[in-house]
Design an enzyme around this catalytic site. Structure first.
Site, PDB file in Angstrom:
ATOM      1  N   CYS A   1     -52.955  37.906 111.300  1.00 26.90           N
ATOM      2  CA  CYS A   1     -51.503  38.090 111.158  1.00 26.90           C
ATOM      3  C   CYS A   1     -50.841  38.704 112.390  1.00 26.90           C
ATOM      4  O   CYS A   1     -50.104  38.026 113.096  1.00 26.90           O
ATOM      5  CB  CYS A   1     -51.221  38.938 109.929  1.00 26.90           C
ATOM      6  SG  CYS A   1     -51.914  38.209 108.441  1.00 26.90           S
TER       7      CYS A   1
ATOM      8  N   LYS B   1     -51.034  36.766 115.949  1.00 26.15           N
ATOM      9  CA  LYS B   1     -50.355  35.472 116.011  1.00 26.15           C
ATOM     10  C   LYS B   1     -48.868  35.606 115.687  1.00 26.15           C
ATOM     11  O   LYS B   1     -48.042  34.853 116.201  1.00 26.15           O
ATOM     12  CB  LYS B   1     -51.033  34.445 115.095  1.00 26.15           C
ATOM     13  CG  LYS B   1     -50.711  34.632 113.620  1.00 26.15           C
ATOM     14  CD  LYS B   1     -50.629  33.306 112.870  1.00 26.15           C
ATOM     15  CE  LYS B   1     -50.570  33.509 111.369  1.00 26.15           C
ATOM     16  NZ  LYS B   1     -49.291  33.798 110.783  1.00 26.15           N
TER      17      LYS B   1
ATOM     18  N   LYS C   1     -61.055  44.590 110.423  1.00 22.26           N
ATOM     19  CA  LYS C   1     -60.768  45.901 109.851  1.00 22.26           C
ATOM     20  C   LYS C   1     -61.736  46.125 108.701  1.00 22.26           C
ATOM     21  O   LYS C   1     -62.357  45.168 108.217  1.00 22.26           O
ATOM     22  CB  LYS C   1     -59.314  45.992 109.367  1.00 22.26           C
ATOM     23  CG  LYS C   1     -58.984  45.105 108.157  1.00 22.26           C
ATOM     24  CD  LYS C   1     -57.511  45.119 107.874  1.00 22.26           C
ATOM     25  CE  LYS C   1     -57.154  45.814 106.615  1.00 22.26           C
ATOM     26  NZ  LYS C   1     -55.771  45.650 106.195  1.00 22.26           N
TER      27      LYS C   1
ATOM     28  N   ARG D   1     -61.134  36.683 112.123  1.00 22.42           N
ATOM     29  CA  ARG D   1     -60.111  36.095 112.983  1.00 22.42           C
ATOM     30  C   ARG D   1     -59.609  37.145 113.993  1.00 22.42           C
ATOM     31  O   ARG D   1     -59.221  38.229 113.619  1.00 22.42           O
ATOM     32  CB  ARG D   1     -58.935  35.564 112.159  1.00 22.42           C
ATOM     33  CG  ARG D   1     -59.251  34.247 111.459  1.00 22.42           C
ATOM     34  CD  ARG D   1     -58.105  33.814 110.582  1.00 22.42           C
ATOM     35  NE  ARG D   1     -57.905  34.721 109.470  1.00 22.42           N
ATOM     36  CZ  ARG D   1     -56.870  34.640 108.630  1.00 22.42           C
ATOM     37  NH1 ARG D   1     -55.961  33.714 108.788  1.00 22.42           N
ATOM     38  NH2 ARG D   1     -56.758  35.499 107.630  1.00 22.42           N
TER      39      ARG D   1
HETATM   40  C1  UGA Z   1     -50.814  42.925 108.191  1.00 22.27           C
HETATM   41  C2  UGA Z   1     -49.651  43.769 107.642  1.00 22.27           C
HETATM   42  O1  UGA Z   1     -50.026  45.152 107.621  1.00 22.27           O
HETATM   43  C3  UGA Z   1     -49.267  43.324 106.226  1.00 22.27           C
HETATM   44  O2  UGA Z   1     -48.152  44.056 105.760  1.00 22.27           O
HETATM   45  C4  UGA Z   1     -48.927  41.827 106.263  1.00 22.27           C
HETATM   46  O3  UGA Z   1     -48.605  41.335 104.968  1.00 22.27           O
HETATM   47  C5  UGA Z   1     -50.130  41.062 106.789  1.00 22.27           C
HETATM   48  O4  UGA Z   1     -50.458  41.542 108.108  1.00 22.27           O
HETATM   49  C6  UGA Z   1     -49.743  39.605 106.860  1.00 22.27           C
HETATM   50  O5  UGA Z   1     -48.917  39.249 107.709  1.00 22.27           O
HETATM   51  O6  UGA Z   1     -50.153  38.839 105.991  1.00 22.27           O
HETATM   52  P1  UGA Z   1     -53.471  42.952 107.807  1.00 22.27           P
HETATM   53  O7  UGA Z   1     -53.529  41.878 108.848  1.00 22.27           O
HETATM   54  O8  UGA Z   1     -54.264  42.808 106.554  1.00 22.27           O
HETATM   55  O9  UGA Z   1     -51.953  43.200 107.353  1.00 22.27           O
HETATM   56  O10 UGA Z   1     -53.999  44.277 108.524  1.00 22.27           O
HETATM   57  P2  UGA Z   1     -53.388  45.702 108.906  1.00 22.27           P
HETATM   58  O11 UGA Z   1     -53.745  46.696 107.888  1.00 22.27           O
HETATM   59  O12 UGA Z   1     -51.956  45.587 109.281  1.00 22.27           O
HETATM   60  O13 UGA Z   1     -54.231  46.014 110.218  1.00 22.27           O
HETATM   61  C7  UGA Z   1     -54.107  45.164 111.355  1.00 22.27           C
HETATM   62  C8  UGA Z   1     -54.960  45.645 112.492  1.00 22.27           C
HETATM   63  O14 UGA Z   1     -54.430  46.830 113.051  1.00 22.27           O
HETATM   64  C9  UGA Z   1     -56.420  45.952 112.139  1.00 22.27           C
HETATM   65  O15 UGA Z   1     -57.237  45.359 113.134  1.00 22.27           O
HETATM   66  C10 UGA Z   1     -56.496  47.466 112.192  1.00 22.27           C
HETATM   67  O16 UGA Z   1     -57.764  47.921 112.557  1.00 22.27           O
HETATM   68  C11 UGA Z   1     -55.453  47.795 113.262  1.00 22.27           C
HETATM   69  N1  UGA Z   1     -54.841  49.136 113.142  1.00 22.27           N
HETATM   70  C12 UGA Z   1     -54.113  49.485 112.056  1.00 22.27           C
HETATM   71  C13 UGA Z   1     -54.990  50.037 114.198  1.00 22.27           C
HETATM   72  O17 UGA Z   1     -55.631  49.738 115.216  1.00 22.27           O
HETATM   73  N2  UGA Z   1     -54.388  51.277 114.104  1.00 22.27           N
HETATM   74  C14 UGA Z   1     -53.670  51.641 113.018  1.00 22.27           C
HETATM   75  O18 UGA Z   1     -53.154  52.779 113.013  1.00 22.27           O
HETATM   76  C15 UGA Z   1     -53.532  50.727 111.967  1.00 22.27           C
END
Ligand code: UGA
Length: 437
Positions: free
Chosen positions: A262, A265, A324, A331
């Site tokens: 997400c 991209k 995560k 991906r």
């Molecule tokens: C993200 C959004 O948070 C959702 O709200 C959204 O619905 C989703 O994309 C989508 O577009 O469908 P997601 O991709 O599941 O959700 O993951 P996140 O929890 O946002 O984490 C994204 C990345 O950021 C991970 O690789 C995580 O490790 C990293 N991250 C997150 C950090 O490096 N630092 C942080 O403080 C938080």
């Protein structure tokens, strides 16, 4: 209500189950036979805590049915959700909309005129208008279309669907919005705010939210770069600025950066769409957000080289390869990227992950699969914590120290207790922190 859900990937499978849990009668449509058969048997084709049980519950209660192609039972539904993927195009930064258009066109062949179609896929602003025109041409009547972006996170998908921070509905008419609102009535009655707005704004909300989250992560990672150059500590910095309620501490964890299907991209697709609209400059800063993010991966590779010198034949264990924790999604995974880069530089790279080795399958045979952490640790020269699974956070540094002679670990997610690891004899290198002695 009778509801169909087109596309049963991460978003669609979760949404179909969530809709059934709200008491609706749901038909899921998934053309990929392998995925469909797995779902029908009650097995998710991906890892998502709690969703498998809920799927089996709804299948056996008969509230959820799954088919490969739409037929009369889909045609008679009152509401149809489009949940297909919009990956990045292979030859540009834009989003590939072919699955959305294909699902819409197929659906239009079966639609009854009073049904409401609701888009949930993440799309560039303006796509709903194009889709409505296409569907109307196929159906031969004015198709009722609304847009209802989804904010679920992998790892907490069902929870996020049933108890979201807000519901956003973009519609061209109040009647259409009212139908979508009825779908979510139990959630709205539970106190979740529901915002009804124009379609373009609803389309934008999703990419704007993801861009903001990506920017927040890259902001703190940029601070980590400054901290590394100046001897400061980005974790303490985040703690201090995060206490300002206007800033907030969430999504302010520096480390290996964001990945997944997400955020990366979506910021690229957003930049591409802004350029098409003639306002590319407005969000050109997202280019820097992307660059800062990717530089964190370079940093870990650099640190590994600094520790090991030439990487040829050095043994490196990478803990965690999913993008995560609580997900087996590979991906654009930062941890997997680092593992592959170290391997291409000649290191013997072992990877471990509590859930994602299955998703890796037989791809990248150059990466050695460690069946458990202890086996991976044995005789290795460097450990990199790439994804912060609970299992790694709780690792006993003393027991781990007994298995390895060169006790060096790069904590690329800043989750390990520095003092405990140092007391056990480890050199711990943390991103954005000057903790190693
Ligand atoms: C993200 C959004 O948070 C959702 O709200 C959204 O619905 C989703 O994309 C989508 O577009 O469908 P997601 O991709 O599941 O959700 O993951 P996140 O929890 O946002 O984490 C994204 C990345 O950021 C991970 O690789 C995580 O490790 C990293 N991250 C997150 C950090 O490096 N630092 C942080 O403080 C938080």
């Amino acid at each position: 209500m009778r509801i169909s859900v087109f596309g049963l990937g991460y978003l669609g499978a979760t949404h179909a189950v969530a809709m059934a849990q709200l008491g609706h009668e749901v038909i899921g449509v998934e053309p990929d036979e392998k995925k469909l058969e797995s779902l029908k048997a009650g097995t998710l084709p991906f890892y998502e805590p709690g969703l498998g049980e809920a799927l089996r519950q709804e299948l056996s209660a008969g509230r959820l049915n799954l088919v490969s192609t739409p037929g009369p039972e889909v045609g008679s539904c009152d509401v149809h959700f489009i949940c297909v993927g919009t990956p990045q195009l292979t030859d540009s930064e834009g989003a590939d909309l072919r699955y959305v258009i294909a699902a819409g066109s197929e659906l239009a062949l079966h639609l009854k005129p009073d049904a409401v179609v609701v888009g949930k896929s993440t799309i560039p602003v303006g796509t709903a208008e194009t889709l409505r025109t296409e569907m109307t041409a196929v159906a031969g009547f004015d198709v009722r279309l609304a847009w209802n972006p989804e904010f679920l996170r992998e790892g907490t998908a069902l929870e996020d669907s049933l108890a979201p921070d807000r519901i956003v509905i973009g519609a061209w008419s109040e009647d259409d919005a009212a139908v979508v609102q009825r779908v979510y009535q139990p959630i709205i009655d539970g106190g979740v705010p529901c915002l009804v707005m124009d379609v373009a704004t609803a389309e934008l909300v999703k990419v704007a939210a993801n861009s903001f989250l990506a920017t927040k992560i890259s902001f703190i990672n940029a601070m980590a770069e400054i901290a590394e150059a100046s001897g400061a500590d980005a974790v303490r910095l985040a703690e201090a600025i995060g206490m300002d309620e206007r800033i907030g501490s969430k999504f302010l964890r520096n480390g290996l950066g964001f990945g997944g299907g997400c955020l990366p991209k979506d910021i690229r697709g957003f930049m591409a769409r802004a350029r098409e609209l003639g306002v590319g400059e407005s969000i050109e800063f997202l280019r820097q957000v992307d660059h800062v993010n990717l530089r964190r991966r370079d940093r870990v590779v650099e640190l590994a080289k600094k520790e090991l010198g030439a990487l040829e034949n050095k043994r490196v264990l990478v803990l965690g390869i999913s993008f995560k924790p609580n997900s087996d999604d590979l991906r654009d995974s930062p941890a997997l990227d680092v593992a592959l880069r170290l391997s291409s530089l000649g290191a013997e790279v072992r990877v471990h992950d509590p859930k994602a080795l299955g998703a890796l399958g037989d791809r990248h045979p150059e990466l050695l699969r460690a069946q458990d952490v202890s086996a991976g640790l044995e005789g290795c020269d460097l450990v990199i914590l790439g994804t912060e699974w609970e299992e790694y956070r709780e690792m006993d540094p003393r027991a781990a120290a007994d298995l390895i002679s060169n006790k060096v670990i790069i904590d690329a997610r800043n989750v390990l207790e520095v003092e405990a690891w140092q007391a056990a004899g480890w050199k711990l290198i943390a991103l954005g922190r000057n903790v190693h002695k």
